[in-house]
Scaffold this active site. Structure first.
Site, PDB file in Angstrom:
ATOM      1  N   GLU A 408       3.316  27.890  12.904  1.00 32.54           N
ATOM      2  CA  GLU A 408       2.845  28.004  11.524  1.00 32.54           C
ATOM      3  C   GLU A 408       3.035  26.734  10.703  1.00 32.54           C
ATOM      4  O   GLU A 408       3.728  26.724   9.687  1.00 32.54           O
ATOM      5  CB  GLU A 408       3.529  29.204  10.849  1.00 32.54           C
ATOM      6  CG  GLU A 408       3.122  30.474  11.551  1.00 32.54           C
ATOM      7  CD  GLU A 408       3.656  31.741  10.920  1.00 32.54           C
ATOM      8  OE1 GLU A 408       4.824  31.765  10.541  1.00 32.54           O
ATOM      9  OE2 GLU A 408       2.900  32.709  10.826  1.00 32.54           O
ATOM     10  N   GLU A 485       2.390  36.502  18.997  1.00 28.86           N
ATOM     11  CA  GLU A 485       3.204  37.513  18.301  1.00 28.86           C
ATOM     12  C   GLU A 485       2.333  38.753  18.137  1.00 28.86           C
ATOM     13  O   GLU A 485       1.160  38.653  17.776  1.00 28.86           O
ATOM     14  CB  GLU A 485       3.650  37.020  16.922  1.00 28.86           C
ATOM     15  CG  GLU A 485       4.608  35.851  16.995  1.00 28.86           C
ATOM     16  CD  GLU A 485       5.034  35.321  15.623  1.00 28.86           C
ATOM     17  OE1 GLU A 485       5.040  36.090  14.643  1.00 28.86           O
ATOM     18  OE2 GLU A 485       5.347  34.124  15.561  1.00 28.86           O
TER      19      GLU A 485
HETATM   20  C1  GAL Z   1       5.052  35.355  11.845  1.00 34.69           C
HETATM   21  C2  GAL Z   1       6.028  34.238  12.093  1.00 34.69           C
HETATM   22  C3  GAL Z   1       7.366  34.745  12.537  1.00 34.69           C
HETATM   23  C4  GAL Z   1       7.816  35.868  11.654  1.00 34.69           C
HETATM   24  C5  GAL Z   1       6.799  36.960  11.669  1.00 34.69           C
HETATM   25  C6  GAL Z   1       7.147  38.096  10.740  1.00 34.69           C
HETATM   26  O1  GAL Z   1       4.052  34.935  10.990  1.00 34.69           O
HETATM   27  O2  GAL Z   1       5.549  33.355  13.046  1.00 34.69           O
HETATM   28  O3  GAL Z   1       8.271  33.690  12.499  1.00 34.69           O
HETATM   29  O4  GAL Z   1       7.947  35.400  10.355  1.00 34.69           O
HETATM   30  O5  GAL Z   1       5.580  36.461  11.194  1.00 34.69           O
HETATM   31  O6  GAL Z   1       8.369  38.651  10.999  1.00 34.69           O
END
Ligand code: GAL
Length: 951
Positions: A408, A485
């Protein structure tokens, strides 16, 4: 103006030695871990002057262990923000109030180190430091989760005590590049060591060990005078020489075969454990040794509830073992390179790793990415330096199958420098990066939190274009897809895992992903009364914080698996066992390389949850990716509902789990549940005719049942803008009122009609509860609920709440268990007979919320204090399985909703039992898609028949 200009200078200090591989060497090494003298100053300027001089008197200073974070030892406080910088965005400047730790210790350097080159090595210091030896400054460094080395030969005195002084700053230019979603914590949090580097030693080594067409290829870059020895393979070649090795066993996460390799010069011997494997993107797929990989992954931050990111070897091993035991095969090291030992463990136990660089500038999103260092050339060296230090340190690990540029940080020229560095230096590994809008600077198409529907489109390579460059878009569309993620594991959940897994298995392009995230970062702390709990953002007095968003893992902070981890392990099980429509059993091998020879398949037949027969299934050879159909090992005999359960367990000990460890299971129903008929008897119904609720049931004092349509919002209900919980509260589901419409005596029983609705709304629920006394005691309840008017939004539940005496503290049920289950988190719940205490039914989410529901229940008994209540569901007709779900708690949903930490939940003098007629799914809307339509709950008629009898 700062008196330490280096800390606002993003450029790497030229005195830092070129980065090199982390290896085991026989060259002399001294650990500088242990107690250091320590003092914390509120600003750089107030740090003690002259502290680096050997003559400085530190006798009055306290001691701080190295490695550690000072905030976890009583100096300052930890602070949590997700994306927002906890200081003004003013790069590269940092606040004048910049907590600065001064560290001192002496080290007796052996006399026989005289004449050697001496190097001081730091594995990780957060966030910036300067170091002096015997009063001479030897260098500075940034890059908290990256190693740095300095040549101290000129200033070290072998045969004498030497003073090492380190000044560590909480904030630096580097902080702008380290805006990961985690606690801000500082200090020397990884090891420090002093190395004697032999002249003509093995300064660096780069092992290339590929596997193709059944043979290994080995080439080791090392100093020209080095020999490369692999005794097990009879290899003894010169550095740089390429050898083809027939008959080696390849390395994979499933079979992590390693070979001991020594790289030797007359002056030094370096040892590595090498795995032969080739990572390739071919035909639009990510492959290891030619096999498509399916990443059953997690995002791992380094975390311990007492130590923060200063994790021990045992903490790392605990993580690896827990991952392996829950069918996890991949880790993204979000969002920085881990402690080097972690990668050795991944090599050894078998986990694919996406090794991510220490980079995140997410806080710039709040100013429209204005000033983002990612596209500012003055930060270019810092970006490349970070990538270089990671790649050089970790390049020899077979487990590392991809490099990741970071997280990010939007897009820009400096990413290109990182990407190019990795590709030039190490063409053998693809590069990952998620945050470029058009997918540039990534060899795979990576996304976070894409919905199941979008993932399906991507799987078909039919996703909408991203970015404006058609060439780039076409290249991205060809690339394999990874969800770096997904499935945000915050609080209760994640819901919807099954639907993702189905897509990963249906579309070759969808190569799995990494659940966010592995562990809750709750820091162990105490309240004013001394009661221990896991703290989150705001619990340490932060003026800016993001609450419990830091507690979003599959493990609780103390590494107890959450229900989410059990669910994940079940959804990703590498062996699937299921009934077929024609009454047989299918065993599917979802491994990448293993057949099923390492497993045994015990089975059991249970009638009404009681085992009546058991045995072991003979499963023939099933190659990876294949399946087999077998006859059922048992036939049903009795009349009771009967289930066959077949489990896949380890046939022998594995390094990560003992014989018998379960990796998958399936159930087949052999006999349907008989239509139980509860016999009406005669007697009175003890009813409060004014309120329309029972006062006595099965000999117990009760209050209820009342219709409920509320649940204590989960994080997923509560967090998004315009959240489901906002809608429920706006409607008033948490403050329902009950109007008794009428109470009629009818057919030897009583019919109570009640309208339940919140104030200020014209919609409601009309419930009709028909109570009939049963022969042998107890009551038959036939309840139907009819929505009235227009319900403005979906609802969380329709249930019946009744309070019972607190003595009822034991629970036995026949249905889904042993753990909690919701409509979209119920894969891990198998049908069986389970027992628990009321207390043990609760799931201690770091932030209290709806939890502990047991689903698909046929009957349940609550007993204690010499009495008890049995509730059995009776099918109401065709298509009704005759099941319910329940929660039982010593507090109300309102208590659960009001609590901020588990210690706020104080048991009351009753047990509240809620029997669900219907319940909404969980979803992952705290970050990602909400409950899928098929798991949404809309106000609609529901009916349930229950026999409630003394137990
Ligand atoms: C994503 C980020 C993670 C964490 C997650 C929410 O955008 O890469 O580090 O913040 O969201 O828990």
């Amino acid at each position: 103006m700062t008196s330490a200009p280096y800390l606002e200078d993003p450029r790497p200090d030229a005195r830092m030695l070129p980065p090199r591989a982390a290896v085991r060497s026989d060259a002399p090494r001294m650990s500088l871990n242990g107690q250091w003298r320590f003092e914390l100053s509120p600003t750089v300027e107030e740090a003690p002057a002259g502290f680096a001089d050997p003559g400085f008197d530190d006798a009055g200073w306290a001691q701080l262990p190295v490695p550690a974070h000072w905030q976890l030892h009583g100096y300052g406080k930890p602070a949590y923000t997700n994306t927002r910088y906890p200081f003004p965005i003013d790069p590269p400047h940092v606040p004048t109030e910049n907590p600065t730790g001064s560290y001192r210790r002496t080290v007796a350097v052996p006399a026989d180190w005289a004449g050697e080159r001496i190097v001081l090595r730091f594995e990780g210091v957060d966030s910036c430091f300067a170091v002096w030896v015997n009063g001479h400054e030897v260098g500075t460094a940034q890059g908290s989760r990256l190693p740095s080395e300095f040549d101290v030969t000129e200033v070290v005195r072998p045969g004498a005590d030497n003073l090492v002084a380190v000044r560590v700053h909480q904030w630096s230019a580097g902080s702008y590049l380290e805006d990961q979603d985690m606690w801000w914590m500082s200090g020397i949090f990884r090891e420090v060591s002093l190395l004697a580097r032999p002249a003509s030693g093995v300064e660096d080594v780069f092992v290339h060990a590929g596997y193709d067409d059944g043979a290994g290829m080995l080439r080791v870059e090392a100093p020209a005078n080095a020999r490369v020895l692999v005794p097990e393979l009879g290899i003894d070649v010169a550095a740089g020489e390429e050898v083809r090795v027939e008959g080696v066993q390849p390395w994979s996460a499933e079979v992590p075969r390693l070979y001991d390799v020594a790289v030797v010069t007359p002056a030094e011997r370096v040892e590595l454990r090498v795995g032969f494997r080739t990572v390739r993107i071919s035909g639009g797929l990510l492959t290891v040794n030619g096999n498509r990989v399916l990443l059953r992954g997690v995002n791992r931050h380094e975390f311990h509830p007492d130590r923060g990111r200063a994790v021990t070897e045992q903490d790392m091993l605990d993580d690896v073992l827990l991952m392996k035991r829950h069918n996890v095969n991949a880790v993204r090291t979000s969002h920085y390179p881990p402690h080097p030992r972690f990668l050795e463990l991944c090599d050894e136990y078998g986990l694919y790793v996406v090794d991510e660089c220490d980079l995140e500038t997410h806080g710039f999103v709040h100013v429209g990415w204005r000033g983002n260092p990612t596209d500012d050339p003055t930060w270019g060296d810092a970006y490349e330096d970070r990538m270089r230090r990671m790649v050089e340190r970790d390049k020899n690990h077979p487990s590392v199958i991809m490099w990741s540029l970071g997280n990010e940080s939007w897009t820009g020229r400096n990413l290109e420098r990182m990407y190019r560095y990795a590709k030039d230096r190490d063409p053998g590994r693809p590069v990952h990066y998620e945050h470029c809008p058009d997918g540039r600077w990534s060899d795979v198409y990576s996304r976070m939190y894409a919905s199941q529907a979008e993932t399906d489109l991507i799987g078909r390579r039919e996703e909408p274009a991203r970015g404006v460059d058609p060439v780039q878009d076409a290249a991205r569309r060809e690339a394999p897809f990874v969800l770096c993620e997904y499935a945000h594991a915050m609080g209760n959940g994640p819901g919807g895992l099954t639907e993702y897994q189905e897509l990963f298995e249906a579309h070759p392009r969808c190569q799995g992903g990494f659940v966010w995230e592995w562990i809750d970062h709750g820091l162990r702390t105490r309240d004013a009364q001394g009661r221990e709990f896991f703290g989150y953002g705001g619990d340490f007095g932060e003026e800016l914080h993001d609450g419990n968003f830091v507690a979003d893992g599959l493990l609780f902070p103390d590494r107890t698996p959450s229900p989410g981890l059990h669910e994940f392990a079940k959804v990703i099980e590498p062996v699937r066992i299921a009934g077929t429509p024609d009454g047989r059993l299918r065993v599917t091998n979802l491994h990448e390389v293993l057949d099923l020879g390492h497993l045994r398949f015990p089975w059991a037949v249970e009638e009404d949850g009681v085992e009546v027969e058991s045995g072991e299934l003979d499963v023939p050879h099933v190659a990876a990716g294949e399946s087999v159909e077998l006859d059922l090992p048992a036939k049903a005999g009795g009349d009771a509902e009967t289930w066959l359960t077949v489990r896949a367990v380890l046939a022998g000990d594995e390094p990560w789990a003992p014989t018998g460890h379960e990796i998958g299971w399936g159930q087949v129903r052999l006999v349907e549940r008989p239509r139980g008929a509860a016999l009406p008897g005669s007697g009175a119904v003890a009813l409060d005719r004014v309120r329309g609720v029972l006062t006595e049931l099965a000999g117990l004092t009760v209050d209820g049942p009342r219709l409920d349509a509320w649940r204590a919002p989960t994080d997923n209900d509560r967090i998004p803008r315009d959240s489901a919980a906002d809608a429920w509260r706006a409607i008033g589901l948490h403050r329902l009122r009950h109007r008794v419409v009428d109470v009629r005596d009818e057919d030897g029983g009583v019919v109570v009609r009640t309208r339940t609705a919140p104030a200020a709304l014209d919609a409601g629920f009309l419930s009709t509860m028909r109570w009939v006394p049963l022969a042998g005691g107890g009551l038959l309840l036939d309840v139907s609920v009819q929505p009235e008017g227009e319900w403005p939004a979906p609802i969380p539940r329709l249930g019946l709440v009744c309070s019972l005496p607190a003595e009822l503290d034991g629970v036995t049920w026949y249905g889904g268990g042993p753990g909690e289950a919701y409509p979209d988190t119920r894969r891990a719940a198998r049908i069986g007979r389970f027992t628990s205490s009321v207390d043990a039914l609760q799931t201690p989410y770091v932030m209290p919320q709806e939890n502990g529901r047991r689903a698909d229940v046929r009957w349940a008994e609550l007993t204690g204090g010499g009495g008890g209540l049995r509730i059995e569901a009776l099918p109401t007709g065709e298509g009704d399985p005759g099941t319910f779900a329940f929660t039982a708690r010593r507090w109300t949903s309102a208590d659960l909703d009001a609590a901020r930490h588990p210690v706020d939940l104080v048991p009351r003098d009753r047990v509240w039992l809620t029997v669900d007629l219907a319940h909404r799914g969980i979803g992952t809307a705290s970050c990602g898609p909400d409950v899928l339509p098929q798991h949404e709950l809309h106000a609609a008629p529901v009916r349930l028949r229950l026999a409630m009898t003394p137990a």
